[in-house]
Design an enzyme around this catalytic site. Structure first.
Site, PDB file in Angstrom:
ATOM      1  N   GLU A  54      -5.689 -12.259   4.314  1.00  0.00           N
ATOM      2  CA  GLU A  54      -6.802 -11.285   4.225  1.00  0.00           C
ATOM      3  C   GLU A  54      -7.471 -11.419   2.861  1.00  0.00           C
ATOM      4  O   GLU A  54      -6.851 -11.119   1.836  1.00  0.00           O
ATOM      5  CB  GLU A  54      -6.256  -9.845   4.363  1.00  0.00           C
ATOM      6  CG  GLU A  54      -5.625  -9.543   5.713  1.00  0.00           C
ATOM      7  CD  GLU A  54      -5.007  -8.136   5.780  1.00  0.00           C
ATOM      8  OE1 GLU A  54      -4.755  -7.521   4.718  1.00  0.00           O
ATOM      9  OE2 GLU A  54      -4.784  -7.677   6.900  1.00  0.00           O
TER      10      GLU A  54
ATOM     11  N   HIS B 239      -7.381  -8.098   0.551  1.00  0.00           N
ATOM     12  CA  HIS B 239      -6.137  -7.396   0.190  1.00  0.00           C
ATOM     13  C   HIS B 239      -5.478  -8.031  -1.037  1.00  0.00           C
ATOM     14  O   HIS B 239      -5.183  -9.230  -1.050  1.00  0.00           O
ATOM     15  CB  HIS B 239      -5.160  -7.432   1.375  1.00  0.00           C
ATOM     16  CG  HIS B 239      -3.821  -6.822   1.050  1.00  0.00           C
ATOM     17  ND1 HIS B 239      -3.398  -5.620   1.568  1.00  0.00           N
ATOM     18  CD2 HIS B 239      -2.816  -7.245   0.240  1.00  0.00           C
ATOM     19  CE1 HIS B 239      -2.198  -5.331   1.100  1.00  0.00           C
ATOM     20  NE2 HIS B 239      -1.824  -6.314   0.280  1.00  0.00           N
TER      21      HIS B 239
ATOM     22  N   HIS C 172       0.841  -1.202   0.000  1.00  0.00           N
ATOM     23  CA  HIS C 172       0.000   0.000   0.000  1.00  0.00           C
ATOM     24  C   HIS C 172       0.880   1.258   0.000  1.00  0.00           C
ATOM     25  O   HIS C 172       0.514   2.265  -0.610  1.00  0.00           O
ATOM     26  CB  HIS C 172      -0.879   0.062   1.256  1.00  0.00           C
ATOM     27  CG  HIS C 172      -2.063  -0.854   1.246  1.00  0.00           C
ATOM     28  ND1 HIS C 172      -3.160  -0.639   0.454  1.00  0.00           N
ATOM     29  CD2 HIS C 172      -2.340  -1.977   1.965  1.00  0.00           C
ATOM     30  CE1 HIS C 172      -4.061  -1.593   0.674  1.00  0.00           C
ATOM     31  NE2 HIS C 172      -3.584  -2.419   1.588  1.00  0.00           N
TER      32      HIS C 172
ATOM     33  N   ASP D  60      -7.436  -2.716  -1.010  1.00  0.00           N
ATOM     34  CA  ASP D  60      -8.340  -3.454  -0.124  1.00  0.00           C
ATOM     35  C   ASP D  60      -9.731  -3.268  -0.705  1.00  0.00           C
ATOM     36  O   ASP D  60     -10.217  -2.126  -0.806  1.00  0.00           O
ATOM     37  CB  ASP D  60      -8.310  -2.883   1.299  1.00  0.00           C
ATOM     38  CG  ASP D  60      -6.992  -3.125   2.009  1.00  0.00           C
ATOM     39  OD1 ASP D  60      -6.231  -4.010   1.576  1.00  0.00           O
ATOM     40  OD2 ASP D  60      -6.731  -2.428   3.010  1.00  0.00           O
TER      41      ASP D  60
HETATM   42  C1  LIG Z   1      -4.364  -3.109   7.521  1.00  0.00           C
HETATM   43  C2  LIG Z   1      -4.880  -3.991   6.404  1.00  0.00           C
HETATM   44  N1  LIG Z   1      -5.983  -3.369   5.764  1.00  0.00           N
HETATM   45  C3  LIG Z   1      -3.769  -4.274   5.403  1.00  0.00           C
HETATM   46  O1  LIG Z   1      -3.728  -3.664   4.368  1.00  0.00           O
HETATM   47  N2  LIG Z   1      -2.848  -5.190   5.755  1.00  0.00           N
HETATM   48  C4  LIG Z   1      -1.708  -5.514   4.932  1.00  0.00           C
HETATM   49  C5  LIG Z   1      -0.978  -6.710   5.467  1.00  0.00           C
HETATM   50  C6  LIG Z   1      -0.745  -4.328   4.821  1.00  0.00           C
HETATM   51  O2  LIG Z   1      -0.590  -3.567   5.783  1.00  0.00           O
HETATM   52  O3  LIG Z   1      -0.078  -4.252   3.774  1.00  0.00           O
HETATM   53 ZN    ZN Z   2      -4.454  -4.087   2.362  1.00  0.00          ZN
END
Ligand SMILES: C[C@@H](N)C(=O)N[C@H](C)C(=O)O
Ligand code: ZN
Length: 181
Positions: free
Chosen positions: A160, A163, A96, A103
Protein backbone atom coordinates in the site's frame (compact mmCIF):
# COMPACT_ATOMS: atom_id res chain seq x y z
CA UNK A 1 6.58 10.75 24.05
CA UNK A 2 4.51 7.56 24.13
CA UNK A 3 1.35 9.40 25.15
CA UNK A 4 -1.50 9.38 22.64
CA UNK A 5 -2.27 12.86 21.34
CA UNK A 6 -4.69 14.47 18.92
CA UNK A 7 -2.67 15.27 15.80
CA UNK A 8 -4.36 18.69 15.49
CA UNK A 9 -2.73 19.83 18.75
CA UNK A 10 0.70 19.06 17.27
CA UNK A 11 0.19 20.28 13.69
CA UNK A 12 -3.01 21.94 12.52
CA UNK A 13 -1.61 22.39 8.98
CA UNK A 14 -1.81 18.66 8.20
CA UNK A 15 -5.10 18.14 6.39
CA UNK A 16 -7.38 15.52 7.94
CA UNK A 17 -9.83 13.42 5.93
CA UNK A 18 -10.87 10.61 8.24
CA UNK A 19 -12.63 8.37 5.77
CA UNK A 20 -13.45 5.73 8.40
CA UNK A 21 -15.61 8.36 10.15
CA UNK A 22 -17.74 8.47 6.96
CA UNK A 23 -19.30 5.87 4.67
CA UNK A 24 -16.72 6.75 2.01
CA UNK A 25 -14.39 3.85 2.79
CA UNK A 26 -13.94 0.26 1.66
CA UNK A 27 -16.43 -1.05 4.22
CA UNK A 28 -19.18 1.40 3.20
CA UNK A 29 -19.87 1.86 6.93
CA UNK A 30 -19.18 4.62 9.44
CA UNK A 31 -16.57 2.97 11.68
CA UNK A 32 -15.44 5.85 13.91
CA UNK A 33 -17.73 7.97 16.10
CA UNK A 34 -15.62 11.08 15.48
CA UNK A 35 -13.14 12.34 12.91
CA UNK A 36 -10.20 13.00 15.24
CA UNK A 37 -6.78 11.58 14.36
CA UNK A 38 -4.85 10.26 17.36
CA UNK A 39 -1.19 9.20 17.31
CA UNK A 40 1.66 8.50 19.72
CA UNK A 41 3.30 11.85 20.39
CA UNK A 42 6.66 10.95 18.85
CA UNK A 43 4.86 9.72 15.71
CA UNK A 44 2.83 12.95 15.48
CA UNK A 45 6.01 15.02 15.97
CA UNK A 46 7.81 13.11 13.21
CA UNK A 47 4.84 13.44 10.84
CA UNK A 48 4.77 17.17 11.54
CA UNK A 49 8.47 17.42 10.63
CA UNK A 50 7.79 15.57 7.36
CA UNK A 51 4.89 17.92 6.64
CA UNK A 52 7.05 21.01 7.19
CA UNK A 53 9.70 19.55 4.88
CA UNK A 54 7.13 18.85 2.13
CA UNK A 55 5.79 22.39 2.49
CA UNK A 56 9.12 24.20 2.52
CA UNK A 57 10.75 22.20 -0.29
CA UNK A 58 7.84 21.27 -2.57
CA UNK A 59 4.78 23.37 -1.59
CA UNK A 60 2.95 20.15 -0.74
CA UNK A 61 1.12 19.23 2.43
CA UNK A 62 0.28 15.90 3.99
CA UNK A 63 -3.34 14.79 4.04
CA UNK A 64 -3.97 12.05 6.60
CA UNK A 65 -6.72 9.44 6.30
CA UNK A 66 -6.01 7.40 9.43
CA UNK A 67 -3.76 7.15 12.49
CA UNK A 68 -4.62 5.28 15.68
CA UNK A 69 -7.25 2.61 14.99
CA UNK A 70 -8.98 0.74 17.84
CA UNK A 71 -8.53 -3.05 17.79
CA UNK A 72 -12.28 -3.74 17.59
CA UNK A 73 -12.37 -1.71 14.34
CA UNK A 74 -9.46 -3.79 13.02
CA UNK A 75 -11.58 -6.90 13.68
CA UNK A 76 -14.49 -5.41 11.71
CA UNK A 77 -12.20 -4.56 8.80
CA UNK A 78 -10.72 -8.06 8.83
CA UNK A 79 -14.19 -9.60 8.57
CA UNK A 80 -14.72 -7.66 5.33
CA UNK A 81 -11.19 -7.93 3.88
CA UNK A 82 -9.32 -10.92 5.39
CA UNK A 83 -6.20 -10.40 3.27
CA UNK A 84 -3.01 -9.51 5.15
CA UNK A 85 -1.65 -7.52 2.22
CA UNK A 86 -4.44 -4.98 2.74
CA UNK A 87 -5.73 -5.31 6.32
CA UNK A 88 -3.55 -6.50 9.22
CA UNK A 89 -4.78 -9.64 10.97
CA UNK A 90 -6.26 -8.52 14.33
CA UNK A 91 -4.84 -11.58 16.11
CA UNK A 92 -1.41 -10.01 15.48
CA UNK A 93 -2.68 -6.43 15.43
CA UNK A 94 -1.95 -3.56 13.09
CA UNK A 95 0.63 -0.86 13.78
CA UNK A 96 -2.38 1.45 13.55
CA UNK A 97 -3.70 -0.28 16.70
CA UNK A 98 -0.52 0.91 18.49
CA UNK A 99 -0.92 4.51 17.29
CA UNK A 100 2.25 4.04 15.27
CA UNK A 101 1.08 3.97 11.62
CA UNK A 102 -0.37 6.56 9.27
CA UNK A 103 -2.31 6.41 6.01
CA UNK A 104 -1.47 9.53 4.02
CA UNK A 105 -1.33 11.24 0.66
CA UNK A 106 0.01 14.61 -0.53
CA UNK A 107 -1.92 17.67 -1.69
CA UNK A 108 -0.79 20.81 -3.52
CA UNK A 109 -1.42 24.36 -2.30
CA UNK A 110 -4.95 24.26 -3.77
CA UNK A 111 -5.74 21.13 -1.80
CA UNK A 112 -5.71 18.86 -4.87
CA UNK A 113 -4.38 15.37 -4.23
CA UNK A 114 -1.28 14.37 -6.16
CA UNK A 115 -1.66 11.36 -8.46
CA UNK A 116 -0.31 8.18 -6.87
CA UNK A 117 -1.90 5.85 -9.42
CA UNK A 118 -4.74 4.54 -7.25
CA UNK A 119 -7.18 5.89 -4.72
CA UNK A 120 -6.75 5.31 -0.98
CA UNK A 121 -7.62 1.73 0.04
CA UNK A 122 -7.61 0.48 -3.54
CA UNK A 123 -6.82 -3.10 -2.64
CA UNK A 124 -5.21 -4.18 -5.90
CA UNK A 125 -1.68 -4.92 -7.07
CA UNK A 126 -1.50 -1.34 -8.43
CA UNK A 127 -1.41 -0.04 -4.85
CA UNK A 128 1.96 -1.70 -4.30
CA UNK A 129 5.02 0.57 -4.40
CA UNK A 130 6.63 -2.26 -6.40
CA UNK A 131 4.09 -1.91 -9.23
CA UNK A 132 5.99 0.05 -11.86
CA UNK A 133 3.65 0.09 -14.86
CA UNK A 134 2.70 3.75 -14.41
CA UNK A 135 3.68 6.96 -16.24
CA UNK A 136 6.73 8.76 -14.84
CA UNK A 137 4.91 11.55 -12.94
CA UNK A 138 3.13 8.94 -10.81
CA UNK A 139 6.35 7.01 -10.18
CA UNK A 140 8.06 10.28 -9.23
CA UNK A 141 5.27 11.18 -6.79
CA UNK A 142 5.57 7.75 -5.20
CA UNK A 143 9.37 8.07 -4.97
CA UNK A 144 9.14 11.49 -3.31
CA UNK A 145 6.55 10.33 -0.77
CA UNK A 146 8.61 7.30 0.20
CA UNK A 147 11.95 9.12 0.38
CA UNK A 148 10.73 11.99 2.53
CA UNK A 149 8.80 9.70 4.87
CA UNK A 150 11.88 7.47 5.25
CA UNK A 151 13.92 10.55 6.14
CA UNK A 152 11.57 11.23 9.06
CA UNK A 153 11.47 7.66 10.39
CA UNK A 154 8.58 6.03 8.54
CA UNK A 155 8.65 2.75 6.62
CA UNK A 156 6.25 2.13 3.74
CA UNK A 157 4.21 -1.06 3.50
CA UNK A 158 5.08 -2.95 0.31
CA UNK A 159 1.43 -3.52 -0.64
CA UNK A 160 0.00 0.00 0.00
CA UNK A 161 1.69 3.24 -1.13
CA UNK A 162 -0.29 5.29 1.46
CA UNK A 163 0.58 3.24 4.58
CA UNK A 164 3.66 4.01 6.71
CA UNK A 165 4.75 2.41 9.97
CA UNK A 166 6.79 4.46 12.42
CA UNK A 167 10.20 2.78 12.71
CA UNK A 168 9.93 2.27 16.50
CA UNK A 169 6.37 0.88 16.43
CA UNK A 170 7.43 -2.06 18.67
CA UNK A 171 7.86 0.37 21.59
CA UNK A 172 4.10 0.86 21.76
CA UNK A 173 1.55 -1.70 22.88
CA UNK A 174 -2.03 -2.18 21.73
CA UNK A 175 -4.39 -0.59 24.28
CA UNK A 176 -6.61 -3.16 25.99
CA UNK A 177 -10.30 -2.75 25.17
CA UNK A 178 -12.51 -3.95 27.98
CA UNK A 179 -15.97 -5.13 27.02
CA UNK A 180 -15.69 -4.23 23.32
CA UNK A 181 -15.69 -6.87 20.62
C1 LIG B 1 -6.96 -0.85 5.87
C2 LIG B 1 -5.73 -0.13 5.37
N1 LIG B 1 -5.97 1.27 5.34
C3 LIG B 1 -4.53 -0.45 6.25
O1 LIG B 1 -4.17 0.33 7.08
N2 LIG B 1 -3.95 -1.66 6.07
C4 LIG B 1 -2.84 -2.12 6.87
C5 LIG B 1 -2.26 -3.38 6.31
C6 LIG B 1 -3.26 -2.34 8.32
O2 LIG B 1 -4.40 -2.75 8.58
O3 LIG B 1 -2.38 -2.19 9.19
ZN1 ZN C 1 -2.65 1.89 7.08
Amino acid sequence: DSSIVSLKTIDSTIIQDVRYATTNNFTGKVLYPSAIVFLRKVVADSLSKANKYFLEKYNYRIKIFDGFRPLHIQKLMWQIMPDERYVANPTKGSRHNRGAAVDITLVDLNGNELDFGTQYDDFSEKASPNYLDFPNPILENRKLLKEVMNKFGFIQLDSEWWHFDFKDWKRFSIPVEDGID
